[in-house]
Design a protein around this motif. Structure first.
Motif, short mmCIF file in Angstrom:
data_model
loop_
_atom_site.label_atom_id
_atom_site.label_comp_id
_atom_site.label_asym_id
_atom_site.label_seq_id
_atom_site.Cartn_x
_atom_site.Cartn_y
_atom_site.Cartn_z
N ALA A 76 0.84 -1.20 0.00
CA ALA A 76 0.00 0.00 0.00
C ALA A 76 0.88 1.26 0.00
N ARG A 79 2.26 1.83 -3.42
CA ARG A 79 1.25 2.42 -4.29
C ARG A 79 1.14 3.93 -4.05
N TYR A 80 1.20 4.34 -2.80
CA TYR A 80 1.12 5.77 -2.50
C TYR A 80 2.35 6.51 -3.02
N PHE A 104 -3.37 5.28 -6.37
CA PHE A 104 -3.79 5.73 -5.03
C PHE A 104 -4.93 4.85 -4.51
N PHE A 105 -5.95 4.63 -5.32
CA PHE A 105 -7.07 3.81 -4.88
C PHE A 105 -6.66 2.36 -4.68
N SER A 106 -5.72 1.89 -5.49
CA SER A 106 -5.18 0.55 -5.28
C SER A 106 -4.51 0.46 -3.91
N GLY A 107 -3.78 1.51 -3.55
CA GLY A 107 -3.16 1.55 -2.23
C GLY A 107 -4.19 1.49 -1.12
N CYS A 108 -5.31 2.16 -1.31
CA CYS A 108 -6.38 2.14 -0.30
C CYS A 108 -6.95 0.73 -0.15
N VAL A 109 -7.12 0.03 -1.28
CA VAL A 109 -7.64 -1.35 -1.23
C VAL A 109 -6.70 -2.25 -0.46
N LEU A 111 -4.43 -1.37 1.68
CA LEU A 111 -4.36 -0.96 3.08
C LEU A 111 -5.53 -1.57 3.85
N PHE A 112 -6.71 -1.59 3.24
CA PHE A 112 -7.87 -2.23 3.87
C PHE A 112 -7.59 -3.72 4.08
#
Length: 277
Positions: A76, A79-80, A104-109, A111-112
């Motif tokens: 994550a 990705r950021y 960025f959104f891939s990093g959020c996924v 991270l979740f």
């Protein structure tokens, strides 16, 4: 001292990124395997969270879980770094910005998923909480109209994957061994196209079932694979997609071993000197 810091953090980011690609490979190998198996055995397709639970249930489950808890946050973070510091050199034109937003959104996924893996490791609830957060708060406002732009985004991502596989754009981020370059390139192409099929199916679900999906209940990998299995000759399509997702896991393994990790210089002293200059 400042001359050592950039090397240290670059090495740390590179190792974290490669470890993250390894964790991503494990998740997709499990998802692909169960999709392939369900095509013949009547089983159930898995989501990313289900794949993590399957890894936990393996003979080396605790080792796998600790690896995921360490590696998924590292991925994550990578990705950021790709999104904010343009580590891959996509630039600031429309295409580059769109790609970086996707990172960025891939990093959020991921991270979740890291938080989910951590909840398993430390004994918190293993069940899906069923949405939540900002999207749930905005759900009454957007309603089914949320599905239209979301479907367009998924379709655009699917098209980008197909283009990447067709043009071989992904190869600029890899240095494959010459002796195995042929079959490894083919494997990567198959994996990328298989993921494009999943994204396109998610877009199809958004467009055809706008009344069903809401921001707090959006279709994902599991829904896409289940939908593919219900199409004519679904068992064949699902088995091919499952095999393709395993190939995508192989592509992630190739990135972990042979990928170009271009960590930017994050040395604060140099950044301050550049600002003063």
């Amino acid at each position: 001292m400042s001359s050592v810091a950039p090397k240290d953090h670059r090495e740390a980011i590179e190792k974290g990124a490669r470890l993250g690609y390894l964790a991503r490979a494990l998740v997709f190998l499990v998802i692909g395997y169960f999709a392939f198996r369900s095509a013949f055995a009547g089983g159930q397709a898995l989501s990313e969270e289900d794949a993590i639970r399957e890894l936990v249930g393996s003979p080396f489950g605790m080792v796998m879980l600790v690896l995921l808890v360490v590696a998924l946050p590292a991925f994550a973070l990578w990705r950021y770094v790709q999104a904010f510091f343009d580590a891959d050199g996509y630039g600031r034109d429309a295409k580059g910005i769109a790609t970086r937003i996707g990172r960025f959104f891939s990093g959020c996924v991921y991270l979740f998923l890291a938080i989910y893996a951590g909840s398993l490791l430390f004994g918190f609830s293993t069940r899906d909480s069923g949405g939540g957060g900002v999207l749930e708060a905005w759900a009454p406002l957007f309603g089914p109209w949320f599905t239209v732009p979301a479907g367009l985004v998924m379709l655009a991502v699917a098209g980008a994957h197909v283009k990447r596989a067709w043009t071989g754009e992904f190869l600029k981020f890899l240095s494959l061994p010459p002796a195995h370059e042929g079959w490894m390139t083919a494997l990567c192409r198959v994996g990328i196209v298989a993921r494009a099929v999943v994204f396109a199916t998610i877009a199809f679900l958004f467009f055809t079932s706008a009344w069903r999906w809401t921001p707090e209940d959006t279709p994902g990998v599991q829904d896409a694979l289940t939908e593919i299995g219900q199409w004519p000759l679904g068992w064949l399509l699902l088995s091919l997609t499952g095999a393709g997702l395993m190939a995508f896991g192989g592509y992630c393994l190739a990135l972990a071993r042979y990928g170009h990790v271009r960590s930017p210089d994050l040395d604060p002293s140099k950044a301050m000197a550049a600002m003063r200059g």
